[in-house]
Design an enzyme around this catalytic site. Structure first.
Site, PDB file in Angstrom:
ATOM      1  N   HIS A  18      -8.669  25.287   9.003  1.00  0.00           N
ATOM      2  CA  HIS A  18      -8.222  25.484   7.609  1.00  0.00           C
ATOM      3  C   HIS A  18      -6.705  25.647   7.548  1.00  0.00           C
ATOM      4  CE1 HIS A  18     -12.498  26.558   6.727  1.00  0.00           C
ATOM      5  NE2 HIS A  18     -12.414  27.099   7.937  1.00  0.00           N
ATOM      6  N   SER A  39      19.370  11.874   3.704  1.00  0.00           N
ATOM      7  CA  SER A  39      19.337  11.856   2.244  1.00  0.00           C
ATOM      8  C   SER A  39      20.685  11.332   1.748  1.00  0.00           C
ATOM      9  CB  SER A  39      19.092  13.271   1.733  1.00  0.00           C
ATOM     10  OG  SER A  39      19.604  13.416   0.427  1.00  0.00           O
ATOM     11  N   LYS A  41      19.981  16.742   5.566  1.00  0.00           N
ATOM     12  CA  LYS A  41      18.567  16.329   5.681  1.00  0.00           C
ATOM     13  C   LYS A  41      18.269  15.406   6.848  1.00  0.00           C
ATOM     14  CE  LYS A  41      15.837  16.911   2.330  1.00  0.00           C
ATOM     15  NZ  LYS A  41      14.533  17.458   2.536  1.00  0.00           N
ATOM     16  N   GLU A  78       5.635   9.818   6.835  1.00  0.00           N
ATOM     17  CA  GLU A  78       5.105   9.752   5.466  1.00  0.00           C
ATOM     18  C   GLU A  78       4.594   8.340   5.177  1.00  0.00           C
ATOM     19  OE1 GLU A  78       8.220  13.163   3.963  1.00  0.00           O
ATOM     20  OE2 GLU A  78       8.695  11.073   3.710  1.00  0.00           O
ATOM     21  N   GLN A 137     -10.607 -17.263   0.249  1.00  0.00           N
ATOM     22  CA  GLN A 137      -9.169 -17.435   0.498  1.00  0.00           C
ATOM     23  C   GLN A 137      -8.403 -16.130   0.241  1.00  0.00           C
ATOM     24  OE1 GLN A 137      -7.328 -21.255  -0.667  1.00  0.00           O
ATOM     25  NE2 GLN A 137      -6.020 -20.020  -1.978  1.00  0.00           N
TER      26      GLN A 137
HETATM   27  N1  ARG Z   1      -7.382 -22.569   2.085  1.00  0.00           N
HETATM   28  C1  ARG Z   1      -8.783 -22.630   1.966  1.00  0.00           C
HETATM   29  C2  ARG Z   1      -9.401 -21.257   2.317  1.00  0.00           C
HETATM   30  O1  ARG Z   1      -8.707 -20.418   2.778  1.00  0.00           O
HETATM   31  C3  ARG Z   1      -9.295 -23.659   2.885  1.00  0.00           C
HETATM   32  C4  ARG Z   1     -10.673 -24.109   2.587  1.00  0.00           C
HETATM   33  C5  ARG Z   1     -10.704 -24.902   1.351  1.00  0.00           C
HETATM   34  N2  ARG Z   1     -12.013 -25.414   1.169  1.00  0.00           N
HETATM   35  C6  ARG Z   1     -12.468 -25.853  -0.005  1.00  0.00           C
HETATM   36  N3  ARG Z   1     -13.704 -26.275  -0.026  1.00  0.00           N
HETATM   37  N4  ARG Z   1     -11.716 -25.870  -1.077  1.00  0.00           N
HETATM   38  O2  ARG Z   1     -10.552 -21.011   2.091  1.00  0.00           O
END
Ligand code: ARG
Length: 462
Positions: A167, A289, A295, A302, A334
């Site tokens: 604690h 600082s 400082k 942090e 993606q």
């Molecule tokens: N840049 C795309 C991704 O990261 C590659 C694959 C794209 N495939 C597709 N069927 N549009 O997923």
């Protein structure tokens, strides 16, 4: 009129005309982020070409010599990427079509044949697994290095008493050695999680194509082998669906590493406060600082806390992206790329910076000894009474009634009395050192094998 202005805005890509804004929106950050995938995609393409040149398709897709010229061109692309000279344009959309463009420009019909039997879906999944594999082996190495630094710190100060706290209140006698060894042990457990993630990641999606395989006799075991994966993912559908899942598993393991480091950072922020003054940060790891000349701020520590929150959020964010995704490839995936890559960058830079900080961390034995007020020995006194035959609850009550009678003892002697495994008098750091060295040997072996993959496929070092 409207139609015409739309067409004027369209851009030509390898896969057809696309509205410029749509192209920018869908290619998104890939144009920038995919720079980190050039080498992985070149490896994947080399393995795919070699496999295509060996399987019984009539007429043969590539002769051995043609395959070698593809490998040469891929090596060239890797080298130019290392020099910062490989460009991915928005019309390319991503690294995969950028590499195909360059191969076709250089090799004509051979470049046009390279995409036979594959899709960008298995291609990007493969590139990300290779990227993850490479990043993970280096992360594990850096985590083991920090564990070693913590263990060395624990060894140097194993006999220096430090008030143990629960604690945050003074609790019982502890030591600097115990404190540092505990963080080393946490990190060694995180390494186990990283290695588990590594093993799951170590499977090849290549040959899954869009998500459903292709009617060609692709040899998925051969490409897995050439790329140094331990095996192919089994079903072609899961090979694609595992994307996102893999990122989230790896990010969870990275988040555990960051959690360990964040708590270490928090302790160091507290114990370097002038009011404690147990430790002193190396001056070059502090920032000053702009207004207060005196400082020396623990900004690094942090930021470790704050960056931990970001890695945790990214691990969670990837799960959010995945949770409602139907089976088969979805473009949502993606969006998992940036948090994945950022997670590695953050965790690895944190591991490295804390190692340096720890190597320069000074210990103020006098301040640590001054922290030992008599009540820190209360429990030890009760247990002394127990040793004389008194039931523990009576001893507890006796000490509680007589706290004023507690005496100052020599904490250096007191910490030696705790002789059970892993306590201050019996840290047995050798067993933790053993686990650290095992992790280092493991990374060394994996790095060696991965370097051999680079040599075999591209003829260059990793
Ligand atoms: N840049 C795309 C991704 O990261 C590659 C694959 C794209 N495939 C597709 N069927 N549009 O997923």
């Amino acid at each position: 009129m409207k139609k015409k202005s739309m067409r004027a805005k369209a851009k030509k890509t390898t896969v057809g005309m696309v509205d410029a804004d749509v192209l920018a929106y869908t290619a998104g950050d890939d144009v920038r982020l995919d720079a980190a995938l050039v080498e992985a995609d070149c490896l994947g393409s080399a393995a795919h070409a070699i496999m295509l040149s060996r399987i019984p398709i009539k007429p043969r897709l590539f002769t051995r010599a043609e395959c070698r010229s593809i490998q040469d061109a891929l090596r060239h692309i890797t080298e130019s990427s290392r020099q910062g000279a490989f460009r991915i344009t928005v019309e390319d959309q991503d690294v995969h079509l950028a590499i195909e463009r360059v191969l076709t420009k250089k090799l004509g019909v051979l470049g046009k044949r390279i995409h036979t039997g594959r899709s960008r879906n298995d291609q990007v999944a493969t590139a990300l697994r290779l990227y993850g594999k490479s990043q993970l082996m280096d992360t594990i190495k850096e985590a083991a290095d920090l564990a070693a630094a913590l263990l060395d710190f624990a060894t140097r100060h194993s006999d220096v008493p430090m008030v143990g706290r629960t604690h945050l209140q003074p609790a019982m006698p502890g030591s600097v050695g115990l404190w540092a060894a505990a963080f080393a042990e946490g990190l060694l457990e995180d390494i186990v999680l990283l290695i588990n993630a590594y093993e799951l990641n170590d499977q090849s999606p290549l040959g899954a194509a869009a998500s459903y395989g292709v009617p060609l006799p692709l040899d998925r075991e051969m490409t897995a082998d050439l790329l140094g994966f331990s095996r192919p993912c089994h079903t072609v559908l899961y090979a694609i669906m595992a994307r996102g899942k893999m990122e989230s598993i790896i990010l969870s393991a990275l988040a555990q590493v960051m959690l360990t480091l964040s708590r270490l950072a928090e302790d160091l922020i507290l114990f370097t406060m002038p009011e404690f003054n147990y430790f002193k940060l190396p001056a070059e790891y502090c920032t000053g600082s702009s207004i207060m000349p005196q400082k020396q701020n623990p900004d690094v520590l942090e930021l470790v806390r704050a960056k931990t929150a970001r890695v945790l959020a990214d691990a969670h964010g990837v799960c959010g992206i995945m949770k409602n995704m139907a089976s088969g490839y979805n473009r949502d995936l993606q969006e998992t790329k940036e948090p994945f890559m950022k997670g590695f960058d953050t965790t690895r830079s944190t591991l490295r910076i804390l190692r340096g900080l720890l190597e320069g961390l000074a210990v103020n034995e006098e301040a640590l000894l001054n922290g030992f007020t008599p009540e820190v020995y209360a429990t030890d006194w009760a247990l002394d009474l127990v040793a004389g035959g008194m039931p523990f609850r009576d001893a507890y009550d006796h000490v509680k009634q007589n706290l004023h009678a507690l005496e100052q003892l020599d904490p250096r002697e007191v910490i030696q009395k705790k002789q059970s495994l892993g306590a201050t008098g019996r840290l047995e750091l050798e067993s933790l050192y053993g686990r650290m060295r095992e992790a280092l040997a493991w990374t060394h072996e994996e790095q060696r094998e991965f370097a051999a993959v680079y040599k075999r496929l591209l003829g260059i070092s990793r």
